[in-house]
Structures are given as C-alpha cells and as structure tokens.
Design an enzyme around this catalytic site. Structure first.
Site, short mmCIF file in Angstrom:
data_model
loop_
_atom_site.label_atom_id
_atom_site.label_comp_id
_atom_site.label_asym_id
_atom_site.label_seq_id
_atom_site.Cartn_x
_atom_site.Cartn_y
_atom_site.Cartn_z
N PRO A 37 -15.53 -5.70 11.02
CA PRO A 37 -16.03 -4.96 9.85
C PRO A 37 -16.53 -3.56 10.18
CG PRO A 37 -16.94 -7.18 9.93
CD PRO A 37 -16.28 -6.94 11.24
N GLU A 97 -20.44 -14.87 16.29
CA GLU A 97 -21.30 -13.78 15.80
C GLU A 97 -20.75 -12.41 16.18
OE1 GLU A 97 -23.83 -13.34 13.12
OE2 GLU A 97 -23.42 -15.35 13.90
N ARG A 153 6.34 -4.93 7.39
CA ARG A 153 7.21 -4.55 6.28
C ARG A 153 7.52 -3.06 6.23
NH1 ARG A 153 4.92 -3.02 1.76
NH2 ARG A 153 6.21 -4.09 0.23
N ASP A 162 6.40 0.76 -3.68
CA ASP A 162 5.10 0.11 -3.58
C ASP A 162 3.96 0.92 -4.15
OD1 ASP A 162 6.26 -1.84 -2.13
OD2 ASP A 162 5.34 -1.31 -0.21
N1 4GY Z 1 -13.71 -7.55 7.43
N2 4GY Z 1 -12.04 -6.70 8.84
C1 4GY Z 1 -13.16 -8.35 9.68
C2 4GY Z 1 -14.11 -9.45 9.88
C3 4GY Z 1 -14.96 -11.12 11.45
C4 4GY Z 1 -17.42 -11.71 14.29
C5 4GY Z 1 -15.71 -10.09 15.05
C6 4GY Z 1 -13.02 -7.55 8.56
O1 4GY Z 1 -11.59 -6.95 10.05
N3 4GY Z 1 -12.26 -7.96 10.58
O2 4GY Z 1 -14.87 -9.79 8.98
N4 4GY Z 1 -14.09 -10.04 11.10
C7 4GY Z 1 -15.79 -10.80 12.67
C8 4GY Z 1 -16.59 -12.01 13.05
C9 4GY Z 1 -16.56 -11.28 15.42
C10 4GY Z 1 -14.91 -10.36 13.81
#
Ligand code: 4GY
Length: 247
Positions: A96, A123, A161, A176
């Site tokens: 994230p 985590e 794609r 698209d």
């Molecule tokens: N949103 N975009 C995401 C995610 C989970 C802990 C690292 C997201 O790309 N990845 O939520 N990933 C986390 C959980 C370890 C990845």
C-alpha cells in the site's frame, strides 16, 4: 515477457494464470510466468519465514534472508532471449505504500523483458528488502489486503494484455477505458429488448458515423460525471466540444 513471482502462497495463482486470456498468452509463449515459493529459501528445518517485530507490536514480519535468497535465485533464471544478458530486472514489491498503479504503468511495464514481483504477507516485510532489493513499489489502491498476491495477479493481468499479440484484433485495448483517457461508452448485445428495456435506436441504425459520434459523446459525458479528475486532464478535440454542446 518473463515474470517471476515470489510468494508464500504460489497455489493462489493457479486459477487466474490457468484461465482465459492469461492462459492463452502463456500458451502462445507471449508470457512466461514462474512461481517461486519463498518458504523454499527458509534456513531452518521448520521452514520459518517470519519473526516478531523488533520494538514490539502486533503481528509478524517476514524475515529478510529467505526473500534475499529467493530474489538472487530468480535473477539467475534466464531462458530464451534472456540467456547471456546482464540486464538488471526491475524488482517490484506490491504494498500500500507504493505508487498507485494505473494504465500508464501497465503500458510501461509491458515494455520490459522481464519482471520480478515480491508478494509480502503478514504485517509486513523487513525494511532491508525494500532498501537493497526493491526497485519499484506498487500499490493497486488505498486499501489493505492480507498479502501482495492479489495485487500481483492484477498487475500481471493488466500488463499481459498490453503485450502485443495477447489480445486479438477483436479485443484490442485501443478502445479501453483509460487507454485514451476517457471512460468507456455503454455496450449492448442481443436481445434488442430485454425486460422492457430497449437498446438505443441509434445502435441499430447501421449509420456508423452516427454510432461513432454517439459513443464518443457517451464516453465524454460519463467521464465528466463520474471522473471529473480524468476529465480535467483530458484533451478535447473540436468535435468533442461540439458533441458536448448539443442538447
Ligand atoms: N493495496 N496494493 C497492497 C496490499 C498487503 C503486508 C505487504 C495494495 O498492493 N499491495 O494491501 N498488500 C500487504 C500486507 C505485507 C503487503
């Protein structure tokens, strides 16, 4: 294109990679995917890949050693046109905290010869993996999942794609949403009337120029109403302005 994916849950990819267009792309040799189980690089007999966080707190953190060794291993895997090259592949962590993925990123990644994707779980992942190994961090949106596997599938799908030959002429990505900066126009197929709802008359008219204009207008209006952020960025032609001015 070759994509190596590092994960603790390789079986999660079986469905998406064994179905539909991704399956066909792999069958045609346009996409080569390889799953690497990070647990195979654990150091102890219990194959432990996580540990408690320094400083305390909730949850477990993925240990660095298995990830470093799995990436080193992935980098040695070079088949076909990659053999003998010394190009350093992009190593992408799905998380994230990364740059938010979009069509432009998908198009750019589709131009690479190979990618290495790392899927974190629990985590989080030891920060030294990011510092030393990762070249790009990508997020698929502002929400938190239990792991990077589903984001990795989304990235592979969107990138695949865009590889020339993956979509047939009929499926081309040229129409698209996002390819041209606007949302798509509405689609209809048979029957002409369903549950009292009729297909717009113009689509049955056979007048291809009128249909093209109607679709363009729907595309513009939808984008304006639903995604003002995209609409602001887009470049309107003289015809677009005219379409938006009529009734
Ligand atoms: N949103 N975009 C995401 C995610 C989970 C802990 C690292 C997201 O790309 N990845 O939520 N990933 C986390 C959980 C370890 C990845």
């Amino acid at each position: 294109m070759r994509i190596d994916i590092l994960t603790l849950f390789p079986e999660m990819f079986e469905g998406p990679f064994g179905s539909s267009i991704i399956k066909r792309a792999r069958g045609k040799g346009l996409l080569y995917t390889n799953l690497i189980n990070i647990r195979d690089f654990a150091h102890d007999k219990h194959r432990i890949v996580d540990d408690y966080p320094f400083g305390g707190g909730a949850g477990m953190v993925m240990k660095p050693e298995p990830v470093f060794e799995a990436v080193d291993y992935a980098k040695t895997l070079k088949t076909g046109s990659l053999s003998g090259t010394s190009e350093e592949p992009r190593v992408i962590l799905l998380c994230p905290q990364g740059r938010v993925f979009n069509q432009e990123t998908a198009r750019a990644l589709a131009g690479e010869r190979r990618l290495i994707l790392i899927c974190g779980h629990y985590e989080g992942i030891d920060e030294r993996v990011r510092e030393k190994l990762v070249t790009d961090e990508i997020s698929i949106g502002d929400f938190v999942l239990t792991g990077g596997e589903i984001p990795a599938m989304a990235v592979v799908d969107a990138v695949a794609r865009m590889i020339p030959g993956v979509l047939g002429e009929e499926e081309s990505f040229k129409n698209d949403s996002f390819y041209n900066g606007f949302l798509e126009y509405p689609h209809y197929t048979r029957p002409r009337e369903y549950a009292g709802m009729a297909v717009p008359e113009i689509l049955l008219s056979g007048d291809h120029e009128k249909i093209r204009k109607w679709r363009r207008k729907m595309s513009l209006v939808r984008t304006m109403e639903r995604r003002p952020d995209l609409f602001k960025m887009a470049e309107l032609t003289a015809e677009d302005r005219k379409l938006l001015e009529e009734d």
